[in-house]
Design a protein around this motif. Structure first.
Motif, PDB file in Angstrom:
ATOM      1  N   VAL A  44      11.611  -7.396  -4.013  1.00  0.00           N
ATOM      2  CA  VAL A  44      11.618  -8.058  -2.708  1.00  0.00           C
ATOM      3  C   VAL A  44      13.030  -8.546  -2.414  1.00  0.00           C
ATOM      4  CG1 VAL A  44      10.607  -9.887  -1.299  1.00  0.00           C
ATOM      5  CG2 VAL A  44       9.244  -8.825  -3.110  1.00  0.00           C
ATOM      6  N   VAL A  45      13.563  -8.125  -1.270  1.00  0.00           N
ATOM      7  CA  VAL A  45      14.904  -8.546  -0.870  1.00  0.00           C
ATOM      8  C   VAL A  45      14.823  -9.229   0.484  1.00  0.00           C
ATOM      9  CG1 VAL A  45      17.243  -7.788  -0.301  1.00  0.00           C
ATOM     10  CG2 VAL A  45      15.966  -6.623  -2.120  1.00  0.00           C
ATOM     11  N   MET A  46      15.310 -10.472   0.548  1.00  0.00           N
ATOM     12  CA  MET A  46      15.400 -11.197   1.818  1.00  0.00           C
ATOM     13  C   MET A  46      16.792 -10.967   2.392  1.00  0.00           C
ATOM     14  SD  MET A  46      12.437 -12.684   2.327  1.00  0.00           S
ATOM     15  CE  MET A  46      12.932 -13.602   3.789  1.00  0.00           C
ATOM     16  N   LYS A  47      16.858 -10.357   3.571  1.00  0.00           N
ATOM     17  CA  LYS A  47      18.130 -10.143   4.256  1.00  0.00           C
ATOM     18  C   LYS A  47      18.200 -11.108   5.430  1.00  0.00           C
ATOM     19  CE  LYS A  47      18.780  -5.338   2.917  1.00  0.00           C
ATOM     20  NZ  LYS A  47      19.097  -3.972   3.383  1.00  0.00           N
ATOM     21  N   GLY A  48      19.046 -12.122   5.313  1.00  0.00           N
ATOM     22  CA  GLY A  48      19.039 -13.174   6.320  1.00  0.00           C
ATOM     23  C   GLY A  48      17.812 -14.045   6.124  1.00  0.00           C
ATOM     24  N   THR A  49      17.443 -14.758   7.162  1.00  0.00           N
ATOM     25  CA  THR A  49      16.317 -15.687   7.033  1.00  0.00           C
ATOM     26  C   THR A  49      14.992 -15.088   7.475  1.00  0.00           C
ATOM     27  OG1 THR A  49      16.798 -16.583   9.238  1.00  0.00           O
ATOM     28  CG2 THR A  49      17.792 -17.711   7.351  1.00  0.00           C
ATOM     29  N   ASP A  50      15.019 -13.973   8.242  1.00  0.00           N
ATOM     30  CA  ASP A  50      13.760 -13.470   8.799  1.00  0.00           C
ATOM     31  C   ASP A  50      13.537 -11.982   8.555  1.00  0.00           C
ATOM     32  OD1 ASP A  50      15.585 -12.281  10.527  1.00  0.00           O
ATOM     33  OD2 ASP A  50      14.374 -12.631  12.313  1.00  0.00           O
ATOM     34  N   HIS A  51      14.181 -11.433   7.547  1.00  0.00           N
ATOM     35  CA  HIS A  51      14.229  -9.985   7.351  1.00  0.00           C
ATOM     36  C   HIS A  51      13.878  -9.715   5.894  1.00  0.00           C
ATOM     37  CE1 HIS A  51      16.706  -6.189   8.544  1.00  0.00           C
ATOM     38  NE2 HIS A  51      15.824  -5.873   7.618  1.00  0.00           N
ATOM     39  N   ILE A  52      12.730  -9.079   5.638  1.00  0.00           N
ATOM     40  CA  ILE A  52      12.287  -8.856   4.263  1.00  0.00           C
ATOM     41  C   ILE A  52      12.109  -7.357   4.022  1.00  0.00           C
ATOM     42  CG2 ILE A  52       9.823  -9.146   4.813  1.00  0.00           C
ATOM     43  CD1 ILE A  52       9.512 -10.541   2.095  1.00  0.00           C
ATOM     44  N   VAL A  53      12.607  -6.884   2.880  1.00  0.00           N
ATOM     45  CA  VAL A  53      12.426  -5.492   2.476  1.00  0.00           C
ATOM     46  C   VAL A  53      11.576  -5.498   1.202  1.00  0.00           C
ATOM     47  CG1 VAL A  53      13.525  -3.338   1.799  1.00  0.00           C
ATOM     48  CG2 VAL A  53      14.655  -4.843   3.451  1.00  0.00           C
ATOM     49  N   ILE A  54      10.423  -4.816   1.269  1.00  0.00           N
ATOM     50  CA  ILE A  54       9.463  -4.808   0.166  1.00  0.00           C
ATOM     51  C   ILE A  54       9.412  -3.390  -0.410  1.00  0.00           C
ATOM     52  CG2 ILE A  54       7.026  -5.139  -0.445  1.00  0.00           C
ATOM     53  CD1 ILE A  54       6.916  -7.035   2.064  1.00  0.00           C
ATOM     54  N   LEU A  70       0.829  -1.208   0.000  1.00  0.00           N
ATOM     55  CA  LEU A  70       0.000   0.000   0.000  1.00  0.00           C
ATOM     56  C   LEU A  70       0.864   1.259   0.000  1.00  0.00           C
ATOM     57  CD1 LEU A  70      -2.774  -1.145   2.483  1.00  0.00           C
ATOM     58  CD2 LEU A  70      -3.178  -0.344   0.141  1.00  0.00           C
ATOM     59  N   SER A  71       2.108   1.123   0.442  1.00  0.00           N
ATOM     60  CA  SER A  71       3.056   2.230   0.414  1.00  0.00           C
ATOM     61  C   SER A  71       3.700   2.324  -0.966  1.00  0.00           C
ATOM     62  CB  SER A  71       4.135   2.005   1.476  1.00  0.00           C
ATOM     63  OG  SER A  71       5.188   2.932   1.341  1.00  0.00           O
ATOM     64  N   ASP A  72       4.269   3.501  -1.256  1.00  0.00           N
ATOM     65  CA  ASP A  72       5.100   3.640  -2.459  1.00  0.00           C
ATOM     66  C   ASP A  72       6.574   3.638  -2.096  1.00  0.00           C
ATOM     67  OD1 ASP A  72       3.024   3.799  -4.362  1.00  0.00           O
ATOM     68  OD2 ASP A  72       2.674   5.901  -3.845  1.00  0.00           O
ATOM     69  N   GLU A  73       6.851   3.432  -0.811  1.00  0.00           N
ATOM     70  CA  GLU A  73       8.225   3.424  -0.302  1.00  0.00           C
ATOM     71  C   GLU A  73       8.549   2.057   0.289  1.00  0.00           C
ATOM     72  OE1 GLU A  73       8.110   8.133   1.116  1.00  0.00           O
ATOM     73  OE2 GLU A  73       8.257   6.524   2.594  1.00  0.00           O
ATOM     74  N   PRO A  74       9.830   1.741   0.449  1.00  0.00           N
ATOM     75  CA  PRO A  74      10.199   0.434   1.008  1.00  0.00           C
ATOM     76  C   PRO A  74       9.674   0.245   2.434  1.00  0.00           C
ATOM     77  CG  PRO A  74      12.085   1.462  -0.064  1.00  0.00           C
ATOM     78  CD  PRO A  74      11.010   2.506  -0.005  1.00  0.00           C
ATOM     79  N   VAL A  75       9.223  -0.959   2.705  1.00  0.00           N
ATOM     80  CA  VAL A  75       8.768  -1.366   4.036  1.00  0.00           C
ATOM     81  C   VAL A  75       9.636  -2.543   4.475  1.00  0.00           C
ATOM     82  CG1 VAL A  75       6.872  -2.362   5.384  1.00  0.00           C
ATOM     83  CG2 VAL A  75       6.402  -0.578   3.688  1.00  0.00           C
ATOM     84  N   THR A  76      10.182  -2.465   5.679  1.00  0.00           N
ATOM     85  CA  THR A  76      11.029  -3.529   6.212  1.00  0.00           C
ATOM     86  C   THR A  76      10.268  -4.280   7.299  1.00  0.00           C
ATOM     87  OG1 THR A  76      13.041  -2.254   5.784  1.00  0.00           O
ATOM     88  CG2 THR A  76      13.206  -4.053   7.378  1.00  0.00           C
ATOM     89  N   ILE A  77      10.199  -5.602   7.158  1.00  0.00           N
ATOM     90  CA  ILE A  77       9.502  -6.445   8.130  1.00  0.00           C
ATOM     91  C   ILE A  77      10.496  -7.463   8.675  1.00  0.00           C
ATOM     92  CG2 ILE A  77       7.582  -8.034   8.529  1.00  0.00           C
ATOM     93  CD1 ILE A  77       6.142  -6.744   6.160  1.00  0.00           C
ATOM     94  N   VAL A  78      10.576  -7.545   9.991  1.00  0.00           N
ATOM     95  CA  VAL A  78      11.509  -8.446  10.667  1.00  0.00           C
ATOM     96  C   VAL A  78      10.726  -9.491  11.449  1.00  0.00           C
ATOM     97  CG1 VAL A  78      13.304  -8.579  12.437  1.00  0.00           C
ATOM     98  CG2 VAL A  78      13.313  -6.708  10.806  1.00  0.00           C
ATOM     99  N   GLY A  79      11.312 -10.699  11.555  1.00  0.00           N
ATOM    100  CA  GLY A  79      10.645 -11.795  12.240  1.00  0.00           C
ATOM    101  C   GLY A  79       9.835 -12.654  11.297  1.00  0.00           C
ATOM    102  N   VAL A  80      10.125 -12.554  10.009  1.00  0.00           N
ATOM    103  CA  VAL A  80       9.392 -13.315   8.995  1.00  0.00           C
ATOM    104  C   VAL A  80       9.761 -14.796   9.101  1.00  0.00           C
ATOM    105  CG1 VAL A  80       9.005 -13.619   6.525  1.00  0.00           C
ATOM    106  CG2 VAL A  80       9.356 -11.318   7.455  1.00  0.00           C
ATOM    107  N   PRO A  81       8.785 -15.686   9.278  1.00  0.00           N
ATOM    108  CA  PRO A  81       9.117 -17.110   9.364  1.00  0.00           C
ATOM    109  C   PRO A  81       9.558 -17.659   8.013  1.00  0.00           C
ATOM    110  CG  PRO A  81       6.735 -16.804   9.350  1.00  0.00           C
ATOM    111  CD  PRO A  81       7.339 -15.433   9.427  1.00  0.00           C
ATOM    112  N   GLU A  82      10.478 -18.605   8.054  1.00  0.00           N
ATOM    113  CA  GLU A  82      10.981 -19.226   6.827  1.00  0.00           C
ATOM    114  C   GLU A  82      10.075 -20.405   6.471  1.00  0.00           C
ATOM    115  OE1 GLU A  82      15.327 -20.607   5.003  1.00  0.00           O
ATOM    116  OE2 GLU A  82      15.098 -20.241   7.153  1.00  0.00           O
ATOM    117  N   ILE A  83       8.945 -20.073   5.818  1.00  0.00           N
ATOM    118  CA  ILE A  83       7.923 -21.065   5.497  1.00  0.00           C
ATOM    119  C   ILE A  83       7.545 -20.956   4.025  1.00  0.00           C
ATOM    120  CG2 ILE A  83       6.967 -21.216   7.834  1.00  0.00           C
ATOM    121  CD1 ILE A  83       4.811 -19.216   6.984  1.00  0.00           C
TER     122      ILE A  83
END
Length: 421
Positions: free
Chosen positions: A65-75, A35-48
């Motif tokens: 979409v960039v996955m940083k590590g196993t639980d860190h996603i930047v959209i 819904l944003s036009d800017e990057p959103v960073t979400i941490v704690g993403v399960p690896e499923i």
């Protein structure tokens, strides 16, 4: 060639396990981020597996979409295009319906195939569609897709006949850009809804009342990027609590919010499980030699969660007397009972209830995970069964449980994922 989970039963579990971020929150948070036009960073993403499917869907829409590590996603939705969502991934993922509200809000138009997921009986989306129509959208079904569009979205008062989590989230996201004020009455109160509303408010939305049965959304013109950490998965926590109660001694479940588990904790105590509750962890010390049968009736939060009843049924097979599980949310959610009966359980299914007579000696055999929480139930049963249990169709389990084989092995389980012909 396919993968199965193989478990050698009879080994007591002990140690610590850390709960991942909420699967049910994640699958709505990720679509909401665009819904944003800017990057959103979400941490704690399960690896499923569901997260991998959502990543595919985002990339099909042109989202970076960039996955940083196993639980860190930047959209980053900056290069996003509103394309028809008609790929096979949509039909396999129930949570793909969250793109309906998001794309309708952002572009005033969405074309999407009927979402898929576990079959738990009828799971209509009519409440979602009625909500969209109340905001000013038209809905038609043509060529295997829903076509939802509006010249403009205008806030309205919407009463949900059923306090549906999915409908509450979808209407909430659709309303963030609507003109004026939207009021959702008889809204669902699940913790995951609070988490999604918290993300949206961080992005600049104006949402009040989340966690109550009346949610108010005042439309805004723009949302911006933010950083957000997902709440712990209360259903994964419930699964490991039940698993520890069934097959463990001194198991510590870390990264939990005990308030989210009150319904299960009280039932475990009634059954005869000895545990200690701390601020963010629960220790299962063990269980009494003779367990007491209990009755369960599922209900919307804060009642006993429908997702918890299947894993708990494995423990109920070990209780003295007859336990009754009554399902009020998904009336066909009893396929796990047939699989448990293959292992030696004594369960009579009379929809919408199952009658579990115990205690039963379970024996390892070949069983099928017919859905996500059925798979969790069978894993628990396999841990206490005599001999070896082989669980098939494990993709269901991997949709919602991060590294379940590794986590259980760390607790002392004899478990492996193997490939067979």
């Amino acid at each position: 060639m396919k993968e199965i989970i193989r478990i050698e039963g009879g080994h007591k579990l002990s140690g610590k396990v850390r709960i991942s971020g909420s699967k049910n929150a994640t699958v709505a948070l990720i679509p909401a981020a665009i819904l944003s036009d800017e990057p959103v960073t979400i941490v704690g993403v399960p690896e499923i597996a569901d997260v991998k499917s959502l990543k595919i869907l985002l990339e099909e829409l042109g989202v970076n979409v960039v996955m940083k590590g196993t639980d860190h996603i930047v959209i980053d939705p900056n290069g996003m295009e509103n394309k028809p969502m008609d790929s096979e991934t949509v039909t396999k993922l129930r949570a793909s319906y969250y793109f309906m509200g998001v794309l309708l809000a952002k572009y005033k138009k969405v074309v999407i195939k009927m979402p898929g997921g576990c079959y738990l009986g009828p799971r209509p989306i009519d409440l979602h569609l009625k909500g969209f129509e109340a905001l000013g959208a038209t809905v038609r079904y043509e060529g295997g897709c829903y076509h939802i569009e509006a010249e403009e979205l205008v806030g309205d008062k919407i009463f949900l006949d059923i306090s549906s989590v999915g409908a509450t989230i979808n209407i909430m996201t659709a309303a963030v850009y609507a003109k004026g004020k939207t009021i959702i009455e008889n809204a669902a109160k699940e913790p995951e809804i609070i988490d999604i509303a918290t993300l949206l408010n961080k992005m600049g939305a104006e949402i009040r009342g989340m966690g109550t049965n009346v949610i108010t959304i005042t439309g805004v013109e723009k949302l911006h990027g933010c950083f957000h950490e997902i709440i712990p998965d209360r259903i994964e926590a419930a699964t490991y609590l039940t698993l520890a109660a069934t097959a463990g001694n001194d198991v510590t479940i870390e990264n939990v919010i005990p308030l989210h588990l009150d319904g299960l904790i009280s039932k475990l105590v009634d059954i005869g499980v000895e545990l200690s509750v701390d601020i963010d962890k629960i220790i299962v010390h063990g269980r009494k030699e003779k367990l007491t049968a209990v009755d369960i009736k599922t209900a919307p939060y804060p009642g006993f969660a429908t997702d918890m009843q299947q894993p708990l049924t494995a423990l109920l097979t070990q209780c003295e007397g007859q336990s009754v599980v009554t399902e009020t949310i998904y009336t066909e959610r009893f396929k796990h009972c047939n699989e448990l009966n293959k292992m030696g359980a004594d369960i009579d299914i009379r929809i919408p209830s199952s009658f579990i007579n115990g205690p039963s000696v379970l024996s390892g055999t070949s069983v099928e995970a017919t859905d996500l929480r059925c798979g969790a139930c069978l894993v628990i049963a396999g841990l206490i069964a005599q001999g070896t249990t082989e669980i098939h169709e494990i993709y269901h389990i991997e949709r919602g449980y991060e590294n379940i084989v590794g986590k259980l092995r760390d607790l002392g389980a004899v478990i492996e994922k193997v490939t067979i012909d």
